[in-house]
Design a protein around this motif. Structure first.
Motif, short mmCIF file in Angstrom:
data_model
loop_
_atom_site.label_atom_id
_atom_site.label_comp_id
_atom_site.label_asym_id
_atom_site.label_seq_id
_atom_site.Cartn_x
_atom_site.Cartn_y
_atom_site.Cartn_z
N PHE A 64 -9.74 8.80 -1.59
CA PHE A 64 -9.96 9.21 -2.94
C PHE A 64 -11.45 9.31 -3.28
O PHE A 64 -12.31 8.97 -2.50
CB PHE A 64 -9.35 8.35 -3.96
CG PHE A 64 -9.75 7.06 -3.99
CD1 PHE A 64 -10.36 6.57 -5.18
CD2 PHE A 64 -9.32 5.74 -3.15
CE1 PHE A 64 -11.02 5.16 -5.29
CE2 PHE A 64 -9.93 4.63 -3.45
CZ PHE A 64 -10.77 4.64 -4.39
N TRP B 223 0.62 3.61 1.86
CA TRP B 223 -0.70 4.86 2.04
C TRP B 223 -0.09 5.70 3.50
O TRP B 223 -0.71 6.77 3.38
CB TRP B 223 -2.02 4.10 2.41
CG TRP B 223 -2.65 3.52 1.18
CD1 TRP B 223 -1.99 3.50 -0.20
CD2 TRP B 223 -3.61 2.39 1.15
NE1 TRP B 223 -2.78 2.71 -0.96
CE2 TRP B 223 -3.56 1.88 -0.08
CE3 TRP B 223 -4.23 1.96 2.16
CZ2 TRP B 223 -4.57 0.86 -0.53
CZ3 TRP B 223 -5.08 0.91 1.63
CH2 TRP B 223 -5.35 0.40 0.39
N THR C 33 0.77 -1.25 -0.25
CA THR C 33 0.13 -0.05 -0.07
C THR C 33 0.74 1.16 -0.07
O THR C 33 0.74 2.05 -0.96
CB THR C 33 -1.02 0.02 1.13
OG1 THR C 33 -0.10 0.07 2.29
CG2 THR C 33 -1.91 -1.12 1.33
N SER D 225 -0.35 6.42 7.66
CA SER D 225 -1.50 6.54 8.55
C SER D 225 -1.89 8.21 8.91
O SER D 225 -2.37 8.44 9.84
CB SER D 225 -1.20 6.08 9.81
OG SER D 225 -0.14 6.21 10.51
N ARG E 74 -5.96 4.96 2.74
CA ARG E 74 -6.08 6.11 1.88
C ARG E 74 -7.57 6.44 1.51
O ARG E 74 -8.59 6.07 1.87
CB ARG E 74 -5.74 5.55 0.18
CG ARG E 74 -6.46 4.35 -0.33
CD ARG E 74 -6.40 3.91 -1.49
NE ARG E 74 -6.81 2.87 -2.05
CZ ARG E 74 -6.77 2.08 -3.29
NH1 ARG E 74 -5.62 2.46 -4.00
NH2 ARG E 74 -7.55 1.03 -3.48
N ASP F 277 -10.24 3.53 2.24
CA ASP F 277 -9.57 2.20 2.39
C ASP F 277 -8.81 2.05 3.58
O ASP F 277 -8.00 2.90 3.52
CB ASP F 277 -9.05 1.92 1.02
CG ASP F 277 -9.78 1.66 -0.50
OD1 ASP F 277 -10.96 1.49 -0.04
OD2 ASP F 277 -9.29 1.69 -1.38
N LYS G 162 -5.43 12.77 5.82
CA LYS G 162 -5.75 13.06 4.45
C LYS G 162 -6.61 13.90 4.42
O LYS G 162 -7.83 13.86 4.99
CB LYS G 162 -5.85 11.83 3.86
CG LYS G 162 -4.59 11.05 3.65
CD LYS G 162 -4.89 9.60 3.63
CE LYS G 162 -3.40 8.71 3.64
NZ LYS G 162 -2.77 8.36 4.98
#
Length: 193
Positions: free
Chosen positions: A175, A41, A39, A43, A173, A184, A46
């Protein structure tokens, strides 16, 4: 004769070693389950700024091989009219407006704020039936690897707040796709299935 026997034995051993080395090299280049789920991604928080505040239509979840997914459906949302969001881990979930703490089960709490109220901003009519402190309507997390609990926080000043209880603080993530905001959360840090 003895030399030939020794030479043949040495060649056989060398061939076996070469075959073993080639087999090891092939195994090293073959993608593993961990590589398939990588991933990267992180933590950290975001976020995205909103282009418009459209009403929240639905919240649903699904299970995938490497992650669990939460989807916010935005009524009238499009790829051109981006929906703002802020998603990050918190020690405790506090309800917008009242400041009351909302208990959320799991090893960590991911606070999800989406710039889409649970009512139509034009008419005030309810667009999503979430109730403060209650699990999300229609969401059943039985059998999920990462998701453990959901709590509706509030819909306050144009934003909807949700607490997502997860097994542990894991990479995630966020989006957008069309009229959806998608969150996700990976099953693990090394994302092994």
């Amino acid at each position: 004769m003895r030399r030939w026997g020794t030479a043949l034995a040495a060649m056989a051993l060398a061939g076996a070693g070469l075959a073993t080395t080639m087999g090891t090299a092939h195994a090293a280049t073959k993608p593993s389950a961990a590589a398939a789920c990588a991933t990267g991604w992180g933590s950290g928080v975001k976020s995205a700024q909103p282009a418009a505040h459209k009403p929240l239509k639905n919240i649903k979840t699904s299970r995938h091989a490497c992650f669990d997914r939460m989807v916010f459906d935005i009524k009238g949302g499009t790829a051109a009219s981006k929906t703002g969001y802020r998603v990050g881990y918190v020690d405790h979930l506090y309800q917008d407006g009242s400041g009351d703490e909302i208990p959320v089960g799991g090893g960590a709490v991911l606070e999800v704020r989406v710039a889409a109220p649970s009512y139509d901003p034009q008419t005030g009519a309810e667009s999503y039936p979430g109730r403060a402190r209650k699990p999300l309507p229609g969401v059943n997390l039985t059998g999920y690897k990462t998701f453990k609990d959901t709590r509706f926080g509030s819909s306050f000043e144009g934003d909807t707040q949700v607490g997502l209880g997860v097994r542990a603080k894991l990479p995630f993530r966020v989006f957008q796709s069309g009229g959806q905001v998608i969150v996700d959360v990976a099953h693990s840090w090394n994302a092994v299935r």
